[in-house]
Design a protein around this motif. Structure first.
Motif, PDB file in Angstrom:
ATOM      1  N   ARG A 256       1.498   5.383   0.406  1.00  0.00           N
ATOM      2  CA  ARG A 256       0.966   6.291   1.029  1.00  0.00           C
ATOM      3  C   ARG A 256       1.570   7.685   0.787  1.00  0.00           C
ATOM      4  O   ARG A 256       2.656   7.773   0.326  1.00  0.00           O
TER       5      ARG A 256
ATOM      6  N   GLN B  70       0.932  -1.280   0.176  1.00  0.00           N
ATOM      7  CA  GLN B  70       0.008   0.005  -0.039  1.00  0.00           C
ATOM      8  C   GLN B  70       0.891   1.313   0.020  1.00  0.00           C
ATOM      9  O   GLN B  70       1.593   1.389   0.796  1.00  0.00           O
TER      10      GLN B  70
ATOM     11  N   THR C 110      -6.813   0.953  -1.690  1.00  0.00           N
ATOM     12  CA  THR C 110      -6.909  -0.313  -0.979  1.00  0.00           C
ATOM     13  C   THR C 110      -5.673  -1.282  -1.183  1.00  0.00           C
ATOM     14  O   THR C 110      -4.935  -1.465  -2.186  1.00  0.00           O
TER      15      THR C 110
ATOM     16  N   THR D  60      -0.038  12.533   8.956  1.00  0.00           N
ATOM     17  CA  THR D  60      -1.239  11.878   8.627  1.00  0.00           C
ATOM     18  C   THR D  60      -1.170  12.033   6.838  1.00  0.00           C
ATOM     19  O   THR D  60      -0.296  12.697   6.559  1.00  0.00           O
ATOM     20  N   ASP D  61      -2.017  10.934   6.606  1.00  0.00           N
ATOM     21  CA  ASP D  61      -2.447  10.759   5.397  1.00  0.00           C
ATOM     22  C   ASP D  61      -2.881  12.032   4.509  1.00  0.00           C
ATOM     23  O   ASP D  61      -4.062  12.548   5.139  1.00  0.00           O
TER      24      ASP D  61
ATOM     25  N   VAL E 172      -4.118  11.906   1.468  1.00  0.00           N
ATOM     26  CA  VAL E 172      -5.172  11.496   0.711  1.00  0.00           C
ATOM     27  C   VAL E 172      -5.481  10.132   1.118  1.00  0.00           C
ATOM     28  O   VAL E 172      -4.545   9.626   1.693  1.00  0.00           O
ATOM     29  N   THR E 173      -6.650   9.721   0.670  1.00  0.00           N
ATOM     30  CA  THR E 173      -6.976   8.351   1.175  1.00  0.00           C
ATOM     31  C   THR E 173      -6.232   7.313   0.503  1.00  0.00           C
ATOM     32  O   THR E 173      -5.966   7.428  -0.861  1.00  0.00           O
ATOM     33  N   PRO E 174      -5.574   6.496   0.977  1.00  0.00           N
ATOM     34  CA  PRO E 174      -4.578   5.473   0.449  1.00  0.00           C
ATOM     35  C   PRO E 174      -5.716   4.559  -0.475  1.00  0.00           C
ATOM     36  O   PRO E 174      -6.780   4.284  -0.189  1.00  0.00           O
TER      37      PRO E 174
END
Length: 323
Positions: free
Chosen positions: A241, A239, A255, A248-249, A251-253
């Motif tokens: 990132r 995954q 799947t 903190t992320d 953007v949303t990783p």
């Protein structure tokens, strides 16, 4: 002056031990990311020809066979495959950070190339601090401090795998006020278990300590990695990132285990006030340490590598001071 830079972290499965197909894959991914507006494209560690997870299988005959295939399918820094990749970077006007197995004579090195928007290879570093598995396949590179590349998209640095945990290397990049850091990872057949040494934890800690963006591309590892031999698993892991300076992320990783490209728009500009306050003294200390090392230790240029400054003093047969 602040600017917005779109970056791309590759989350894809390598074309295991098939160099020609792998080079085509890299060129295609560069084109896809550039079409989506990316100006900096980061690939996983040793994406060509793929990280040797097969070393975990206890079979000397299999390991010997695959080590030979790995060497035959590793890339030279001036070969036809590299020329195709640099041409793709030039044609699309993008920066590329590529992890690859570099073949020189009968040795293979874990290398990381930085290619600019003109298709020029700015630097190639060979990983020196190898773990016990990597040493069974790869030769150790010359110990040298990494350098931050100053370009139109900002100050960019890059490290591979466990290098992101080595204080001397990370401090060298922080001393040059790195703004975007590439932390390249090879994925893992079992995924990233929570812990201090997992790729997400290391990448987050780097972002916090350096007050920089961290782009962490990661290879997808599936059953194809084993070439129908060894442990068969239907689980696909890996995954990518992208972290902000807060760890903190951004953007949303994607799947985990699903191939794709993770994008983020980064605001790159002057050093943030909190970085000036928190990191000023360590940066000056690191810079003084580098200046002292430059005064007392010889250095030489290694092809397209930056100047190599030894990490530990000692004398080799050719008179170079190195580890």
């Amino acid at each position: 002056m602040r600017r917005t830079v779109r970056v791309a972290a590759i989350q894809a499965e390598p074309k295991w031990l098939r160099l020609s197909e792998g080079a085509e894959q890299v060129v295609e991914l560069i084109g896809n990311a550039a079409a989506a507006g990316a100006r900096l494209i980061a690939f996983p560690e040793t994406f060509l020809p793929g990280f040797p997870w097969w070393r975990w299988v206890d079979s000397n005959q299999w390991n010997a066979e695959y080590s030979t295939r790995c060497r035959e399918n590793s890339m030279t820094r001036d070969g036809a495959e590299m020329r195709r990749i640099t041409a793709a970077a030039r044609d699309h006007g993008v920066h590329v950070v590529l992890g690859f197995g570099e073949r020189q004579d009968r040795r293979i090195y874990m290398a990381q190339a930085v290619i600019d928007e003109n298709g020029d290879i700015v630097s190639i570093r060979r990983k020196a601090g190898l773990n016990s598995i990597e040493r069974k396949v790869f030769a150790s590179g010359t110990p040298n401090l990494p350098a931050v590349q100053h370009g139109v998209i900002g100050k960019v640095g890059a490290l591979s795998g466990q290098e992101n945990q080595r204080p001397l290397l990370t401090r060298a990049l922080r001393a040059d006020e790195e703004q975007i850091h590439i932390a390249a990872w090879p994925g893992h057949p079992e995924g990233d278990a929570p812990g201090p040494d997992s790729a997400p934890t290391v990448s987050r800690m780097y972002a916090l300590e350096a007050h920089a963006y961290v782009v962490a591309p990661c290879a997808v590892v599936g059953s194809a990695a084993w070439d129908r031999r060894g442990p068969q698993t239907t689980r696909r892991t890996g995954q990518a990132r992208i972290y902000g300076s807060s760890g903190t992320d951004i953007v949303t990783p994607l799947t985990a285990g699903v191939e794709g490209i993770l994008y983020a728009d980064l605001e790159v500009g002057a050093v943030a006030p909190d970085r000036r306050e928190v990191d000023l003294a360590p940066r000056h200390r690191a810079r003084r340490g580098q200046q002292a090392a430059a005064r007392t230790a010889p250095a030489r240029r290694l092809g397209t590598d930056r100047w190599a400054v030894p990490l530990i003093r000692g004398t080799s047969s050719d008179g170079m001071t190195a580890c």
